[in-house]
Design a protein around this motif. Structure first.
Motif, PDB file in Angstrom:
ATOM      1  N   UNK A   1       0.765  -1.113   0.180  1.00 51.72           N
ATOM      2  CA  UNK A   1       0.222   0.297  -0.102  1.00 51.72           C
ATOM      3  C   UNK A   1       0.592   1.088   0.459  1.00 51.72           C
ATOM      4  N   UNK A   2       1.691   1.396  -0.629  1.00 53.37           N
ATOM      5  CA  UNK A   2       2.861   2.609  -0.588  1.00 53.37           C
ATOM      6  C   UNK A   2       2.046   3.551  -1.410  1.00 53.37           C
ATOM      7  N   UNK A   3       1.661   3.769  -2.429  1.00 54.48           N
ATOM      8  CA  UNK A   3       0.752   4.467  -3.052  1.00 54.48           C
ATOM      9  C   UNK A   3      -0.230   4.850  -2.436  1.00 54.48           C
TER      10      UNK A   3
ATOM     11  N   UNK B   1      -0.476   9.198  -0.916  1.00 50.63           N
ATOM     12  CA  UNK B   1      -1.077   9.598  -1.493  1.00 50.63           C
ATOM     13  C   UNK B   1      -2.344  10.349  -0.100  1.00 50.63           C
ATOM     14  N   UNK B   2      -2.194   9.440   1.499  1.00 50.53           N
ATOM     15  CA  UNK B   2      -2.985   9.556   2.661  1.00 50.53           C
ATOM     16  C   UNK B   2      -1.934  10.911   3.208  1.00 50.53           C
TER      17      UNK B   2
ATOM     18  N   UNK C   1       5.244  13.039  -9.578  1.00 51.70           N
ATOM     19  CA  UNK C   1       4.594  14.436  -9.313  1.00 51.70           C
ATOM     20  C   UNK C   1       3.308  13.835  -8.540  1.00 51.70           C
ATOM     21  N   UNK C   2       3.641  13.798  -7.396  1.00 52.20           N
ATOM     22  CA  UNK C   2       2.157  13.328  -6.458  1.00 52.20           C
ATOM     23  C   UNK C   2       1.126  14.904  -6.882  1.00 52.20           C
ATOM     24  N   UNK C   3      -0.528  15.330  -7.883  1.00 53.98           N
ATOM     25  CA  UNK C   3      -0.420  15.987  -7.810  1.00 53.98           C
ATOM     26  C   UNK C   3      -2.088  15.775  -7.074  1.00 53.98           C
TER      27      UNK C   3
ATOM     28  N   UNK D   1      -5.168  13.588  -8.082  1.00 52.70           N
ATOM     29  CA  UNK D   1      -4.183  11.716  -8.061  1.00 52.70           C
ATOM     30  C   UNK D   1      -5.610  11.022  -7.160  1.00 52.70           C
ATOM     31  N   UNK D   2      -5.622   9.856  -7.899  1.00 56.26           N
ATOM     32  CA  UNK D   2      -6.815   8.550  -7.082  1.00 56.26           C
ATOM     33  C   UNK D   2      -5.145   7.539  -6.913  1.00 56.26           C
ATOM     34  N   UNK D   3      -5.295   6.885  -6.166  1.00 60.99           N
ATOM     35  CA  UNK D   3      -4.302   5.687  -6.345  1.00 60.99           C
ATOM     36  C   UNK D   3      -3.849   5.407  -8.000  1.00 60.99           C
TER      37      UNK D   3
END
Length: 190
Positions: free
Chosen positions: A120-122, A126-127, A156-158, A161-163
């Motif tokens: 669950x790293x992704x 996000x969390x 980059x995380x926006x 973003x979803x999983x």
């Protein structure tokens, strides 16, 4: 002559990028085999479609994990495997394989280690609302996702973003770089 084993437990999208690099002679190895630990994982289908030998080992068929890994080791020896590359293999490797393949077991993990080890790293990225995630290629040791880092690539995380969207962008980079790093390891450049 270099023979490699890919260990996978799921869809096998990284495995497919490795197959593609092998078929186009970009990945310089003589043979690839697949080791899986799930009966119905799609990586096995990918192996069949591409005429790659697949061996499936189910932990529940063994007395304990040592017996399980000893059986895998017999197969690796029979196939003259030089390196093991994990590509979504969701089982910890023990000393049975680590001792035999010292610094020759490599993993790709969907985070910038040491952040967000394990499953669950992704979702953790996000969390925690990080602005950078990515993936790490590292040597495998007895601890989860704690081996020496070989290569990292940031993604980059926006906010939107979803999983799935973040996973796809990370995987796109893994598919681009994993086989290239494999070549460097095999050639002794890393």
């Amino acid at each position: 002559m270099t023979n490699i084993a890919i260990f996978a437990s799921g869809d096998g999208s990284n495995f497919q990028s490795i197959i593609d690099a092998f078929k186009t002679k970009k990945l310089i190895v003589d043979k690839i085999i697949l080791i899986t630990n799930k009966q119905n994982c799609y990586a096995r289908t990918r192996a069949k479609i591409n005429n790659i030998k697949n061996y499936n080992f189910l932990l529940q068929d063994y007395e304990d994990k040592n017996e399980y890994e000893r059986d895998i080791l017999k197969t690796l020896k029979k196939e003259n495997i030089d390196y093991i590359f994990l590509a979504g293999y969701m089982t910890m490797i023990t000393n049975i394989l680590l001792d035999e393949y010292n610094n020759k077991i490599i993993n790709t993990h969907p985070s910038l280690l040491p952040s967000f080890k394990g499953k669950d790293a992704i979702q953790y990225a996000l969390d925690y609302k990080v602005y950078l995630s990515g993936f790490t290629i590292h040597y495998v040791n007895i601890e989860m996702d704690a081996g020496e880092i070989i290569f990292q690539k940031a993604v980059r995380v926006f906010k939107k973003d979803t999983h799935d969207s973040l996973k796809k962008r990370i995987q796109k980079q893994e598919h681009k770089y994993y086989w290239q790093i494999m070549n460097k390891i095999i050639k002794g450049e890393i």
